[in-house]
Enzyme design. Structure first.
Site, PDB file in Angstrom:
ATOM      1  N   LYS A  12       0.862  -1.188   0.000  1.00 49.11           N
ATOM      2  CA  LYS A  12       0.000   0.000   0.000  1.00 49.11           C
ATOM      3  C   LYS A  12       0.896   1.234   0.000  1.00 49.11           C
ATOM      4  O   LYS A  12       2.011   1.185   0.519  1.00 49.11           O
ATOM      5  CB  LYS A  12      -0.870   0.017   1.266  1.00 49.11           C
ATOM      6  CG  LYS A  12      -2.085   0.890   1.145  1.00 49.11           C
ATOM      7  CD  LYS A  12      -3.130   0.176   0.314  1.00 49.11           C
ATOM      8  CE  LYS A  12      -4.461   0.857   0.339  1.00 49.11           C
ATOM      9  NZ  LYS A  12      -5.505  -0.103  -0.095  1.00 49.11           N
TER      10      LYS A  12
HETATM   11  N1  GLU Z   1      -7.205   0.045  -3.227  1.00 47.40           N
HETATM   12  C1  GLU Z   1      -7.985  -1.109  -3.518  1.00 47.40           C
HETATM   13  C2  GLU Z   1      -8.034  -2.036  -2.319  1.00 47.40           C
HETATM   14  O1  GLU Z   1      -7.861  -1.613  -1.196  1.00 47.40           O
HETATM   15  C3  GLU Z   1      -7.533  -1.788  -4.793  1.00 47.40           C
HETATM   16  C4  GLU Z   1      -6.134  -2.324  -4.796  1.00 47.40           C
HETATM   17  C5  GLU Z   1      -5.678  -2.819  -6.146  1.00 47.40           C
HETATM   18  O2  GLU Z   1      -6.474  -2.890  -7.050  1.00 47.40           O
HETATM   19  O3  GLU Z   1      -4.494  -3.133  -6.257  1.00 47.40           O
HETATM   20  O4  GLU Z   1      -8.316  -3.194  -2.429  1.00 47.40           O
END
Ligand code: GLU
Length: 433
Positions: free
Chosen positions: A123
């Protein structure tokens, strides 16, 4: 806040509890500990899975529109990449902090493991307020952040995506900056891009679609008929608004919605396309006339069948969990329920579909997007949606079966499944010395 500070002086112990209750990393770890116990996880493996593989903090100097230089802080945490390249969104928000990003990165590891996606978890974030930045300032922050992450990102290494405060345009800038540095266009380095530059059909609504699918499945299990059901949705961003729209298309009555401006309640059902059109025009729900004004707290406590927290972390806590009346909670957001709230909801018999399962539709279609980019062949919307539905259904069934097998909540079952998969993979790959 005022109340919180009042109690801070009155009762130090309680404050400490609250502070740690609202620390997403600790919240994640508390569930992790329960699952690790069930699996009788080896101490070394426990340490390994708890510790992020890499934590990167960069400073991002930007010349603002007024000519002055401002420095922003940017993060990327790679929690684990044993299942494949690390995957996870980038969040632009004023209150982003390392512990939050660490928790969100770990959640991505578990999410990908549950969905059987060959990715690890990561993240990122930049501490900034995108609502107060001009488009060109936002672009500069994004490009400089990406440039600082050139040795981190990569289609085989670490693949960002949208999250709170970022969108398709931000992903397009990431893809372009990365491509400029490596001297050729590399679409697969980021997902959630506009379709025209290598994005996938259905990616934008994927998270909402996944939340809708698991909600309907859970309703079936409890014998709730969608066309006779009532739903409240907290948060009206990409996830909240699309979940509301898709559930209303299934015949559910959406009796409450909310965003930062507060809640809106209509017992005969809110017209969701109207609310979406309103937000497109006015940016927020402020002044929306399709429902009576209520507070955010009141929205969470509405009498309804399903509650969808789709805003941010720590919304359902030890303080308000006992007041929740819904029969099902489907977590559209990451970490909306604190660890201390879990036993209260369990006691009340509320079925909680945990974030790492409920909102995994987003990363699932991100995976589809990455596959399509790498093959250079793009799927129809119908194919994307069919495959998404199949993967969400499989994941729900496995988590449900695991919960019965160990007699635990769906959340703990999801952690058990994920940790089991990652630790088995670790065992096979071994520790390189
Ligand atoms: N931000 C989204 C999540 O928390 C998508 C992450 C992604 O598609 O890599 O799942």
């Amino acid at each position: 806040m005022e109340n919180f500070h009042g109690e801070l002086h009155a009762n130090n112990e309680l404050t400490l509890l609250k502070k740690s209750e609202e620390n997403p990393f600790e919240s994640m770890m508390q569930r992790f500990d329960v699952a690790a116990d069930i699996l009788k996880l080896d101490q070394g493996v426990y340490e390994y899975l708890k510790t992020p593989a890499r934590q990167i903090i960069v400073s991002i100097p930007v010349q603002m529109d007024n000519g002055k230089v401002e420095v922003f802080e940017g993060y990327r945490v790679i929690h684990n990449d044993i299942l494949g390249p690390s995957k996870g969104g980038i969040r632009f928000a004023p209150d982003v902090h390392l512990d939050e990003i660490k928790a969100l990165a770990a959640w991505m590891t578990w999410k990908c493991a549950i969905l059987n996606i060959p990715f690890g978890g990561a993240k990122g974030g930049v501490k900034c307020d995108p609502t107060k930045l001009s488009k060109s300032e936002l672009e500069k922050i994004t490009r400089r952040y990406t440039a600082s992450m050139m040795d981190v990102f990569g289609e085989e290494k670490d693949i960002p995506a949208p999250d709170m405060g970022t969108n398709e345009q931000v992903m397009a800038w990431i893809m372009d900056t990365y491509s400029m540095h490596i001297r050729h266009t590399e679409t697969a380095v980021v997902t959630g891009k506009p379709i025209i530059i290598g994005g996938s059909e259905g990616r934008k609504e994927a998270t909402g679609r996944g939340v809708m699918q698991v909600t309907i499945t859970a309703m079936n299990k409890l014998g709730i008929v969608p066309t006779e059901s009532t739903v409240a949705v907290q948060g009206f961003g990409n996830v909240g608004s699309l979940t509301a729209e898709l559930l209303s298309q299934q015949g559910c009555k959406i009796i409450g919605i909310s965003d930062v401006t507060g809640g809106y309640y209509n017992k005969s059902g809110i017209n969701i396309p109207e609310a979406i059109a309103y937000v497109q025009q006015n940016k927020t729900l402020k002044g929306f006339k399709g429902g009576d004004k209520i507070t955010q707290e009141e929205l969470l406590e509405l009498e309804c069948d399903v509650l969808i927290p789709a805003a941010k972390e720590d919304q359902i806590t030890a303080k308000n969990a006992s007041k929740i009346k819904a029969k099902i909670i489907a977590e559209g957001a990451n970490g909306p329920t604190t660890a201390l709230a879990d036993p209260i909801l369990k006691e009340k018999g509320i079925l909680v579909i945990p974030d790492i399962l409920a909102n995994a539709g987003g990363v699932t279609v991100s995976y589809f997007e990455w596959v399509q980019d790498r093959v250079g062949y793009f799927w129809s919307l119908d194919r994307v949606n069919r495959r998404l539905e199949r993967m969400m259904r499989l994941a729900f069934d496995s988590v449900y079966t695991t919960s019965k097998e160990y007699n635990v909540t769906l959340r703990i079952a999801a952690y058990v499944m994920a940790i089991d998969k990652v630790s088995k993979t670790l065992k096979l790959r071994g520790i390189y010395a």
